[in-house]
Scaffold this active site. Structure first.
Site, PDB file in Angstrom:
ATOM      1  N   HIS A 255       0.836  -1.187   0.000  1.00 12.18           N
ATOM      2  CA  HIS A 255       0.000   0.000   0.000  1.00 12.18           C
ATOM      3  C   HIS A 255       0.877   1.246   0.000  1.00 12.18           C
ATOM      4  CE1 HIS A 255      -3.775  -2.217   1.774  1.00 12.18           C
ATOM      5  NE2 HIS A 255      -3.310  -2.758   0.670  1.00 12.18           N
TER       6      HIS A 255
ATOM      7  N   GLU B  13     -20.997   2.003 -21.900  1.00  9.86           N
ATOM      8  CA  GLU B  13     -20.978   2.514 -23.277  1.00  9.86           C
ATOM      9  C   GLU B  13     -21.945   1.645 -24.077  1.00  9.86           C
ATOM     10  OE1 GLU B  13     -17.390   3.388 -25.309  1.00  9.86           O
ATOM     11  OE2 GLU B  13     -16.306   3.973 -23.498  1.00  9.86           O
TER      12      GLU B  13
ATOM     13  N   LEU C 176     -14.005  -2.919 -26.335  1.00  5.56           N
ATOM     14  CA  LEU C 176     -14.241  -2.512 -24.943  1.00  5.56           C
ATOM     15  C   LEU C 176     -12.985  -2.520 -24.082  1.00  5.56           C
ATOM     16  CD1 LEU C 176     -17.673  -4.138 -23.962  1.00  5.56           C
ATOM     17  CD2 LEU C 176     -17.224  -1.924 -25.031  1.00  5.56           C
TER      18      LEU C 176
ATOM     19  N   GLU D 144       1.478   3.673   2.146  1.00  6.37           N
ATOM     20  CA  GLU D 144       2.318   3.968   3.295  1.00  6.37           C
ATOM     21  C   GLU D 144       3.587   3.121   3.289  1.00  6.37           C
ATOM     22  OE1 GLU D 144      -2.060   4.204   4.663  1.00  6.37           O
ATOM     23  OE2 GLU D 144      -0.842   3.111   3.206  1.00  6.37           O
TER      24      GLU D 144
END
Length: 366
Positions: free
Chosen positions: A45, A296, A209, A47
């Site tokens: 993460h 979409e 897509l 941090e």
């Protein structure tokens, strides 16, 4: 915190389904000694990345101040708790833009930091902090939606002419807007955990897509609403680079097997009238970790989303052209009274190349 927010943006297209978080660590003399942002799911993460960064500079975190765009996690998931890493590093102060909406955290990270003697402050308590807090929430609006509403943030994208047409009567729509608008649309696809269309668009346009016009690490899940499993097995959206998920109202064994042989997953989500239950589909997508859903689709499916009150945001690219008779943005109504219309508020209006990008939300969403 400004720099932490800029770092958090670098997690777009990388950290899904985890939130996009940035972290900056400063020494007691004010120097920035560590920077980091969330990596791919299962990775460090923000941090931890910032702590690693300062260690690589032979700096110490003892007595340092931490600026992070989301509350440090306090639970064991795929990685250990970030608040424990900060406590072990000996930081003196942590300033947070937002409390984590995840029920597994939800203030517990801040409580553990305070219990360890670390000063904890909220960015909103400082000058221009409210704006930073709002920007941090906007960056993770889908994560907040999934945690608080158990459904993704639904963004409906469309390219329209000045008279509101998305295609000619014969279905031709490529291209209403210019290349700059199309590239910008792919940047919004990059934000999404999934890109969705209807089987009508698959049959008419054979779309891919995927994200092609901007760089990304992750490709979004490709989703088709296809009540009767009419998606052709040769459809391009079933090709790599990402998974395809088809929601159907009923299962046809032969068609289902042909699509599964192409790598597609089929999920049954029956609603009324032989249609897919869109609300139930959104709940299922949330269970799959989808934060933002980028729609979409054609005017019929768009109309179904609008009628059901499931659109959180409209992303509209308007070209300076008139088409006349053609297909509308969303087929719903007709309404008998103007006061029954869907009231929207503009969030953003911006020129993208020769086209106008409009972002609007229902007036009830703040």
């Amino acid at each position: 915190m400004h720099e932490a927010l800029a770092l958090a943006h670098e997690a777009i297209g990388l950290s899904e389904p985890n939130p996009r978080v940035g972290c900056v660590i400063t020494a007691p003399d004010g120097r920035i000694i560590g920077r980091g942002h969330t990596r791919q799911a299962g990775g460090p993460h923000a941090e931890v990345m910032a702590l690693r960064d300062l260690a690589s500079r032979f700096e110490t975190a003892r007595g340092a101040s931490v600026f992070v765009t989301l509350e440090p996690c306090s639970h064991h998931g795929r990685t250990p708790p970030c608040c424990d890493a900060l406590i072990a590093a000996g930081v003196a102060r942590v300033t947070i833009a937002l409390q984590d909406p995840n029920p597994l955290v939800a203030g517990q990270g801040m409580a553990r930091l305070r219990a360890a003697g670390i000063q904890v402050a909220m960015a909103a308590d400082h000058a221009d902090g409210a704006l930073l807090t709002e920007a941090a929430r906007e960056l993770n609006i889908g994560f907040f939606s999934r945690m608080q509403r158990a459904r993704p943030w639904v963004r409906l994208k469309a390219a329209v002419s000045l008279d509101g047409r998305t295609a000619l009567n014969n279905g031709v729509s490529q291209w209403i807007t210019g290349p700059a608008a199309r590239a910008d649309g792919h940047a919004w696809r990059k934000r999404a955990g999934a890109v969705l269309t209807g089987v009508g668009t698959v049959l008419d346009d054979n779309p891919r897509l995927d994200v092609r016009w901007v760089a990304t690490v992750l490709q979004p899940l490709r989703v088709v609403v296809d009540s009767r499993l009419e998606t052709p097995p040769a459809s391009r959206l079933l090709d790599a680079p990402s998974r395809a998920l088809i929601y159907a109202a009923a299962l046809d064994a032969a068609r289902g097997n042909a699509l599964r042989n192409r790598g597609a997953e089929i999920a049954l989500c029956p609603g009324t009238g032989g249609k897919v239950d869109l609300a139930a589909m959104l709940a299922d997508l949330a269970q799959r970790g989808i934060n933002e859903l980028h729609v979409e689709a054609g005017h019929k499916l768009n109309g179904s989303f609008v009628r059901a009150g499931l659109v959180d945001e409209f992303l509209i690219y308007m070209a300076p052209t008139l088409i006349g008779a053609g297909r509308e943005l969303a087929a719903f109504g007709p309404l008998e009274r103007l006061q029954d219309s869907l009231a929207l508020r503009f969030v953003s209006v911006l020129m993208i190349g020769d086209d106008l990008r409009l972002i609007a939300r229902p007036a009830t969403i703040r």
